[in-house]
Design an enzyme around this catalytic site. Structure first.
Site, PDB file in Angstrom:
ATOM      1  N   LYS A 289       0.841  -1.199   0.000  1.00 14.31           N
ATOM      2  CA  LYS A 289       0.000   0.000   0.000  1.00 14.31           C
ATOM      3  C   LYS A 289       0.879   1.252   0.000  1.00 14.31           C
ATOM      4  O   LYS A 289       2.019   1.205   0.457  1.00 14.31           O
ATOM      5  CB  LYS A 289      -0.853   0.027   1.283  1.00 14.31           C
ATOM      6  CG  LYS A 289      -1.969  -0.990   1.337  1.00 14.31           C
ATOM      7  CD  LYS A 289      -2.722  -0.871   2.659  1.00 14.31           C
ATOM      8  CE  LYS A 289      -3.824  -1.903   2.773  1.00 14.31           C
ATOM      9  NZ  LYS A 289      -4.924  -1.730   1.805  1.00 14.31           N
ATOM     10  N   ARG A 363     -10.238 -11.695   1.821  1.00 13.12           N
ATOM     11  CA  ARG A 363     -11.015 -12.799   1.238  1.00 13.12           C
ATOM     12  C   ARG A 363     -10.205 -14.105   1.218  1.00 13.12           C
ATOM     13  O   ARG A 363     -10.759 -15.182   1.297  1.00 13.12           O
ATOM     14  CB  ARG A 363     -11.484 -12.410  -0.170  1.00 13.12           C
ATOM     15  CG  ARG A 363     -10.363 -12.147  -1.133  1.00 13.12           C
ATOM     16  CD  ARG A 363     -10.782 -11.290  -2.311  1.00 13.12           C
ATOM     17  NE  ARG A 363     -10.876  -9.866  -1.961  1.00 13.12           N
ATOM     18  CZ  ARG A 363     -11.202  -8.918  -2.824  1.00 13.12           C
ATOM     19  NH1 ARG A 363     -11.519  -9.216  -4.058  1.00 13.12           N
ATOM     20  NH2 ARG A 363     -11.260  -7.660  -2.440  1.00 13.12           N
TER      21      ARG A 363
HETATM   22  N1  BES Z   1      -8.118  -3.867   4.559  1.00 12.58           N
HETATM   23  C1  BES Z   1      -8.264  -3.417   3.232  1.00 12.58           C
HETATM   24  C2  BES Z   1      -9.569  -2.654   2.995  1.00 12.58           C
HETATM   25  C3  BES Z   1      -9.683  -1.316   3.681  1.00 12.58           C
HETATM   26  C4  BES Z   1      -9.261  -0.170   3.048  1.00 12.58           C
HETATM   27  C5  BES Z   1     -10.256  -1.224   4.943  1.00 12.58           C
HETATM   28  C6  BES Z   1      -9.378   1.053   3.674  1.00 12.58           C
HETATM   29  C7  BES Z   1     -10.374  -0.001   5.581  1.00 12.58           C
HETATM   30  C8  BES Z   1      -9.933   1.139   4.937  1.00 12.58           C
HETATM   31  C9  BES Z   1      -8.249  -4.610   2.288  1.00 12.58           C
HETATM   32  O1  BES Z   1      -7.449  -5.674   2.683  1.00 12.58           O
HETATM   33  C10 BES Z   1      -7.695  -4.131   0.993  1.00 12.58           C
HETATM   34  O2  BES Z   1      -6.562  -3.759   0.947  1.00 12.58           O
HETATM   35  N2  BES Z   1      -8.510  -4.163  -0.044  1.00 12.58           N
HETATM   36  C11 BES Z   1      -8.109  -3.733  -1.336  1.00 12.58           C
HETATM   37  C12 BES Z   1      -8.656  -4.706  -2.339  1.00 12.58           C
HETATM   38  C13 BES Z   1      -8.142  -4.504  -3.742  1.00 12.58           C
HETATM   39  C14 BES Z   1      -6.681  -4.855  -3.807  1.00 12.58           C
HETATM   40  C15 BES Z   1      -8.944  -5.372  -4.666  1.00 12.58           C
HETATM   41  C16 BES Z   1      -8.662  -2.344  -1.568  1.00 12.58           C
HETATM   42  O3  BES Z   1      -9.779  -2.064  -1.137  1.00 12.58           O
HETATM   43  O4  BES Z   1      -7.954  -1.532  -2.139  1.00 12.58           O
HETATM   44 MN    MN Z   2      -5.451  -5.452   2.035  1.00  9.04          MN
END
Ligand code: BES
Ligand code: MN
Ligand code: ZN
Length: 510
Positions: A289, A363
């Protein structure tokens, strides 16, 4: 731990709010009430101080507003906090809970250790005194919560103990209020517990520490048991999803399984499986990230924390149903041992998944936990997870997403959300979304196309529940670092899901 978190006791008592001794008397005021006997009586003692703030327009009694006055020895309380309830006909138990949140938060700021709450009085004609008592207790716990166990120096000093008294002159009503206060205190404490679990940073709360916390709760709670599967056992069980996500960290993954079973045998008792995502820190892994905001991902175990809180509450409330709390936990870090984009993972169910982005890790571990829930023969499975940023894009930060495969279950969760004040919004997750999750080289892939990410994620999860009744709550909108309380200095987890899930379980147990 560095410090004790504030201890809160809420009790209903037969008392006259005007004469009862306290540091703070909180009085609920409707914006449109023509007559308000309690306010008038206090106003008379205070020589017209309330009439004055109303007349000057300094306090309009809108919801989420308040005004502070002083008792000056003319009433039992040192201070009087007028708390707005908004319009009378729109007011619900959620309104009174919100008022209690505000009152308790002010009590902490003012270091008022003994507070008398007269928030329900204007609701006098409503029969639901127990519901009001419950909402007030939940609110008092929520509003007084502060996460400061690592603050070693607190210049202002801080309140260590809050006694909140729900005062009413009518003994029969006090008995009803007390019933609700008992329930609301159990739920409120469970929610505060869940917030602390979530708020603890990644260097403190790793999968093993979470497992230890769950074991401790189980030890302290009658009829609640806890089994933890460590890395070795996860390997034996071939829980490939959980193992893949946890492979990059020295803090090895766990599957935490809590079980609540009420005393006594009864054949037709339902079994409900609650599944909560507990990534103790989500860096994104190899698909790392951006740095900005990454620290918020210590809250990526909020779903698991909510499930742990709900199990604790269900057991303390002695609900008449069986509940599993299934919490897969891992730390998602990049390293030489991490899972990588392109990997094909064989999950616990046997289904294979092509990893296209290691940041779609929720997931990847939930699918193993869902399959485990199916094996336990749950009648209903509800999972809760900070799953997608896309859900925040869709809903903003006011409601969680709700998806699933059973209209009746969706309705029940919507009703629980309404009653608990933890809101959700029903979103789609059917066939079209699933199409996007199919891989050419495995059964599924772990990300979809650009759009509708909350829905495609749910469609993926839906592949692991067989034909069980299942619902999914994407709580990312509600746990992305709570900003609503910035003014009061309250940051971090709001424990979303504990009230919602517990209310759902209470209704299911009726
Ligand atoms: N934990 C995150 C989702 C999230 C983002 C929760 C911001 C709270 C605040 C999750 O694991 C994630 O990173 N999801 C990705 C999925 C994508 C790679 C398909 C996302 O939402 O960017
Ligand atoms: Mn994630
Ligand atoms: Zn995540």
């Amino acid at each position: 731990m560095a410090k004790e978190i504030i201890s809160v006791t809420v009790k209903a008592q037969k008392a006259d709010p005007i004469t009862a001794k306290s540091d703070l008397l909180a009085v609920g005021v409707f914006s449109d009430a023509k007559r308000d006997r309690l306010c008038e009586a206090i106003d008379e003692r205070l020589g017209g101080a309330i009439a004055k703030v109303r007349r000057l327009g300094d306090f309009k009694a809108k919801a989420n507003t308040s005004a502070l006055l002083y008792g000056d020895g003319k009433i039992g309380a040192q201070r009087v906090l007028l708390v707005g309830l908004g319009e009378r006909k729109k007011a619900t138990n959620n309104t009174v809970r919100g008022a209690a949140v505000l009152a308790a938060s002010k009590a902490v700021e003012l270091r008022a250790g003994r507070a008398v709450l007269a928030l329900h009085n204007g609701f006098a004609r409503r029969p639901d005194a127990a519901g009001l008592g419950r909402a007030i207790a939940e609110g008092a716990h929520f509003g007084s919560y502060r996460y400061d166990e690592f603050v070693t120096k607190n210049e202002d000093g801080r309140l260590k103990e809050l006694i909140a008294i729900v005062a009413d002159a009518n003994a029969a009503k006090v008995a009803q209020l007390a019933k609700g206060v008992r329930v609301g205190s159990i739920i409120g404490r469970a929610q505060s517990f869940s917030r602390t679990i979530a708020n603890r940073p990644g260097n403190v709360m790793n999968p093993a520490a979470l497992a230890a916390s769950a074991k401790k709760v189980a030890r302290e709670t009658a009829q609640l048991s806890c089994t933890v599967f460590d890395e070795k056992q996860l390997k034996q069980k071939k829980m490939g999803g959980i193992l893949a996500v946890g492979s990059g960290s020295v803090n090895k993954p766990r599957l935490i399984v809590l079980k609540y079973a009420p005393v006594g045998k009864k054949a037709a008792r339902a079994t409900i499986g609650l599944v909560g995502k507990a990534i103790t820190f989500d860096s994104g892994g190899i698909s790392i990230k951006p740095a900005a905001g990454m620290q918020e991902m210590k809250l990526d175990m909020s779903g698991g924390a909510a499930v742990l809180g709900a199990l604790k509450a269900a057991a303390e409330l002695k609900l008449d149903l069986n509940v599993y709390g299934i919490i897969p936990s891992a730390e998602n870090l990049p390293s030489g041992t991490s899972y990588r984009p392109g990997d094909i993972v064989t999950t616990y169910s046997g289904k294979t998944v092509e990893v296209q982005n290691t940041d779609a890790e929720g997931r990847m571990l939930l699918c193993d936990a869902l399959h485990y829930a199916v094996e336990q023969k749950c009648d209903v499975i509800v999972d809760i997870a900070t799953l997608t940023g896309a859900c925040i894009v869709a809903l903003g930060k006011h409601k969680g997403g709700l998806m699933g495969n059973d209209a009746g279950l969706i309705k029940q969760l919507q009703a629980a959300a309404e009653a608990s004040g933890e809101k959700v919004w029903h979103m789609p997750s059917g066939e079209e979304y699933l199409e996007e999750m199919k891989s050419k080289i495995a059964d599924l892939k772990n990300i979809g196309n650009k759009w509708g990410g909350a829905c495609t994620a749910a469609a993926f999860l839906g592949q692991f529940v067989g034909d069980m009744k299942w619902a999914h709550i994407d709580m990312a909108p509600m746990e992305a670092m709570f900003e609503g309380g910035k003014k009061s200095g309250v940051v971090g987890s709001r424990g979303f899901g504990v009230r919602l899930l517990t209310t759902y379980l209470m209704n299911a147990a009726k």
